[in-house]
Design an enzyme around this catalytic site. Structure first.
Site, PDB file in Angstrom:
ATOM      1  N   ASP A  83      -4.521  -8.306  -4.051  1.00  0.00           N
ATOM      2  CA  ASP A  83      -4.409  -9.510  -2.756  1.00  0.00           C
ATOM      3  C   ASP A  83      -4.490 -10.690  -3.478  1.00  0.00           C
ATOM      4  O   ASP A  83      -4.424 -11.907  -2.794  1.00  0.00           O
ATOM      5  CB  ASP A  83      -5.674  -9.253  -1.818  1.00  0.00           C
ATOM      6  CG  ASP A  83      -5.890  -8.077  -1.434  1.00  0.00           C
ATOM      7  OD1 ASP A  83      -4.100  -8.492  -0.035  1.00  0.00           O
ATOM      8  OD2 ASP A  83      -5.807  -7.130  -0.854  1.00  0.00           O
TER       9      ASP A  83
ATOM     10  N   GLU B 256     -10.950 -11.300  -3.896  1.00  0.00           N
ATOM     11  CA  GLU B 256      -9.224 -11.391  -4.019  1.00  0.00           C
ATOM     12  C   GLU B 256      -8.995 -12.190  -2.669  1.00  0.00           C
ATOM     13  O   GLU B 256      -7.646 -12.052  -2.584  1.00  0.00           O
ATOM     14  CB  GLU B 256      -9.037  -9.556  -3.271  1.00  0.00           C
ATOM     15  CG  GLU B 256      -9.895  -9.201  -1.676  1.00  0.00           C
ATOM     16  CD  GLU B 256      -9.235  -8.708  -1.578  1.00  0.00           C
ATOM     17  OE1 GLU B 256      -8.777  -7.510  -1.942  1.00  0.00           O
ATOM     18  OE2 GLU B 256     -10.246  -7.469  -0.463  1.00  0.00           O
TER      19      GLU B 256
ATOM     20  N   HIS C 148       0.533  -1.076  -0.169  1.00  0.00           N
ATOM     21  CA  HIS C 148      -0.147  -0.222  -0.183  1.00  0.00           C
ATOM     22  C   HIS C 148       0.843   0.986   0.057  1.00  0.00           C
ATOM     23  O   HIS C 148       0.113   2.300  -0.005  1.00  0.00           O
ATOM     24  CB  HIS C 148      -1.066  -0.299   1.473  1.00  0.00           C
ATOM     25  CG  HIS C 148      -2.243  -1.290   1.037  1.00  0.00           C
ATOM     26  ND1 HIS C 148      -1.822  -2.693   1.598  1.00  0.00           N
ATOM     27  CD2 HIS C 148      -3.334  -0.885   0.243  1.00  0.00           C
ATOM     28  CE1 HIS C 148      -3.171  -2.464   0.945  1.00  0.00           C
ATOM     29  NE2 HIS C 148      -3.513  -1.938   0.049  1.00  0.00           N
TER      30      HIS C 148
ATOM     31  N   CYS D 141      -9.735  -3.575 -10.347  1.00  0.00           N
ATOM     32  CA  CYS D 141      -9.896  -2.843  -9.451  1.00  0.00           C
ATOM     33  C   CYS D 141      -7.838  -3.143  -8.673  1.00  0.00           C
ATOM     34  O   CYS D 141      -7.967  -1.825  -7.952  1.00  0.00           O
ATOM     35  CB  CYS D 141     -10.376  -1.925  -8.419  1.00  0.00           C
ATOM     36  SG  CYS D 141     -10.122  -2.758  -6.925  1.00  0.00           S
TER      37      CYS D 141
HETATM   38  C1  PEP Z   1      -6.665  -5.401  -4.552  1.00  0.00           C
HETATM   39  O1  PEP Z   1      -6.804  -6.469  -3.940  1.00  0.00           O
HETATM   40  O2  PEP Z   1      -6.285  -5.643  -5.180  1.00  0.00           O
HETATM   41  C2  PEP Z   1      -7.485  -4.345  -3.800  1.00  0.00           C
HETATM   42  C3  PEP Z   1      -7.662  -3.600  -4.595  1.00  0.00           C
HETATM   43  O3  PEP Z   1      -7.122  -3.224  -2.277  1.00  0.00           O
HETATM   44  P1  PEP Z   1      -6.245  -2.806  -1.513  1.00  0.00           P
HETATM   45  O4  PEP Z   1      -5.118  -2.984  -2.194  1.00  0.00           O
HETATM   46  O5  PEP Z   1      -6.863  -2.321  -1.470  1.00  0.00           O
HETATM   47  O6  PEP Z   1      -6.020  -4.532  -0.477  1.00  0.00           O
HETATM   48 MG    MG Z   2      -7.170  -6.048  -1.471  1.00  0.00          MG
END
Ligand code: PEP
Ligand code: MG
Length: 591
Positions: free
Chosen positions: A472, A448, A202, A519
């Protein structure tokens, strides 16, 4: 390492290009001294345990260095050699050395391990400083880096603040957490580089969202960095050059100018639709981590917000946000989008995304927090927190078209329970006059974790849409921690296993008649977009800065050709062939 602190020669450090862009600016090292180092007395009966804790930290540090050593050995040239020497020196310092013995003696006298490390490092660094030998002076940085590594293994760092950073600085630190990155002002921070971290964590996502170039997983970084020296950071290539030559500065200025030119030509696509050459309409939306990004999303032509990561409301604060505060923050986003759809994800806390506000009451010190009480599991355990958030989201539904997205769903039962809770909260809001009677917004699930992808046919019966979180999904499928630099090279969204899960999800979504979007970071990678479209994806959500490039790619694509490319890829089990097919396809089409 041959470079000494008094030496003005350039030093090139390689790492993982986590957020693209080139920045040339002064170095601002965030000293290990920023770590909060607890200091307390250890009673006589607990000293053996404390020594044991210290030994574990040393063993962990040695393991981390050995892995880094392996990784650096795979890189070519003198940089690999120099960093390799440096890492060898670090291992020696941790192997029965005077430093280790000194720390153990302090623990034996009743000092806690973190403070004993701090004092041990300070003593040796002081002795080295007293000797006016440039070589030994150079080793002080090494000792401090080793000390930081040990303390990092013993404690969690507090949130750093970046307000006082000179404009355009390149921040250099051992680690920057997602909450740290959220505090960075892109107008102030030119870029950042860290020793720890991977491209899909992140912190990297936050950097890309804020448009701050970043290089993570750089070994030997703190050794080479001196405050105020000029450096070039190339977040695209994953490189940082300290004290560059005039020729290097000229070269990178020219590269930077080319990048800006390229971006400007892409920006001209803003008003054009994301249509393939043969007329397939793709919906392009933006992910946002922080409310300030709404402007960026609009500037880059987003058709809506495909993912609001609501974690931002809980970061860098000491008290939980009230329902009204959450409502205000979300209302600002929905209002700013002026009628364009906004998908709000419920809290995805846990794993690497732990906010300080939860630490005291909800802290998870289990060995595998990413497999623990994260996201929807956390919300279902702490229903009062969840109810507050859902109430805020439902109230916002009166202001514009929204959808609710549930993170880390792994079974049908979770969705059913959550749907019931959301409906109860809606009824209560209406009964208390805080919400007008209206249907629930669409409720979708993140796909995910592999279990969700494999159960997508069943989930399709209880969800209104799917959003594939490839970040994920890749991590959990391949058992690779997305934020761990040690295994970053194994993190691979194009692994056939991940692709099959995506394909299964798309087909299940189609069978259930519900929309499916992607996403995760994959959606923003223009090279991978033909594959996603070829698999049948018609909606992508990504960092706003990636939108123009992805749109440009879509407009150059033929959807039939993309489908054939996807078919060719899906028949492959050899990962290397997948890259070749994709690269050939991209080259041919861009020809
Ligand atoms: C993902 O896991 O691809 C996602 C979009 O969620 P995050 O990156 O916030 O875990
Ligand atoms: Mg995620």
């Amino acid at each position: 390492m041959k470079t000494r602190p008094s030496d003005k020669s350039p030093v090139i450090c390689e790492g993982i290009g986590a957020a693209p862009g080139i920045v040339i600016g002064p170095v601002f090292p965030v000293a290990p001294g920023r770590l909060h180092i607890p200091r307390y007395e250890i009673s006589r009966t607990k000293r053996a345990d404390e020594l044991q804790r210290f030994s574990a930290a040393v063993a962990g540090a040695l393991e981390q260095i050995a892995l880094l050593r392996q990784e650096i050995a795979a890189k070519a040239g003198s940089v690999a050699e120099e960093v390799g020497d440096l890492l060898d020196a670090h291992s020696q310092m941790l192997s029965g050395s005077r430093l280790v013995r000194g720390i153990e003696a302090r623990i034996d006298e009743g000092l806690n391990a973190e403070a004993a490390v701090e004092d041990g490092i300070a003593e040796i660094a002081g002795q080295y400083r007293a000797i006016t030998d440039v070589y030994l002076a150079g080793r002080i940085d090494d000792i401090q880096e080793v000390g930081t590594r040990l303390i990092r293994n013993l404690v969690q760092a507090p949130m750093p603040r970046y307000g006082g950073v000179p404009k355009g600085s390149i921040i250099v630190a051992d680690e920057i957490t997602p909450s740290d990155a959220a505090l960075m002002d892109p107008a102030l921070v030119g870029g950042f580089a860290t020793i720890l971290g991977g491209a899909e964590g992140h912190t990297a996502i936050m950097a890309r969202s804020l448009g701050i170039p970043a290089v993570l997983g750089v070994s030997g970084l703190l050794k080479a960095a001196r405050r105020g020296d000029l450096a070039i950071l190339d977040g695209t290539e994953g490189r940082i050059i300290f004290r560059p030559t005039d020729a290097e500065i000229a070269e990178y200025r020219a590269r930077h100018a080319r990048q800006v030119e390229n971006e400007q030509s892409l920006a001209r696509l803003r008003e054009l639709p994301a249509l393939t050459r043969d007329g397939t309409r793709i919906s392009l939306k933006a992910n946002i981590e922080l409310p300030v990004e709404v402007g960026l999303a609009d500037a880059h032509g987003a058709e809506g917000i495909g993912l609001v990561r609501t974690e931002f409301m809980f970061m860098n604060r000491e008290t939980l946000p009230s329902e009204d505060e959450q409502f205000e923050a979300l209302a600002a986003i929905v209002n700013a989008m002026g009628g364009k759809p906004v998908t709000i994800r419920t809290l995805d806390i846990g794993g690497e995304k732990f906010a300080d506000v939860f630490e005291a009451d909800y802290g998870d010190d289990s060995a595998n927090p990413a497999l623990g009480l994260r996201a929807i599991r956390f919300s279902l355990r702490h229903r009062d927190l969840f109810a507050t958030q859902v109430a805020a989201i439902l109230r916002v539904s009166a202001l514009g078209p929204i959808r609710i997205l549930l993170p880390m769903i792994s079974n049908v039962e979770e969705v059913k329970v959550v749907r019931r809770l959301i409906e109860e909260i809606r009824v209560a809001l209406v009964a208390s006059g805080r919400l007008e009677e209206r249907p629930l917004p669409p409720i979708g699930v993140m796909i995910e974790v592999p279990a969700a992808a494999l159960a997508a046919d069943a989930l399709g019966r209880v969800a209104d849409f799917f959003s594939i979180g490839t970040n994920d999904l890749t991590m959990y499928t391949l058992a690779i921690d997305r934020a761990n630099d040690q295994v970053a090279t194994l993190y691979d969204p194009l692994h056939p296993a991940v692709l099959r899960l995506i394909q299964f999800t798309v087909n299940a979504g189609a069978a259930a008649g519900i929309p499916v979007n992607v996403c995760g970071e994959m959606a923003g990678d223009a090279r991978i977009v033909p594959l996603l479209l070829g698999l049948g994806i018609e909606e992508l959500s990504m960092s706003a800065s990636a939108l123009p490039r992805v749109k440009g790619r879509i407009r150059s694509l033929d959807s039939g050709a993309a489908k054939r490319c996807a078919e060719a890829i899906m028949s492959q089990s050899d990962r290397a062939r997948i890259s070749v097919i994709l690269a050939d396809f991209n080259e041919m089409a861009l020809g």
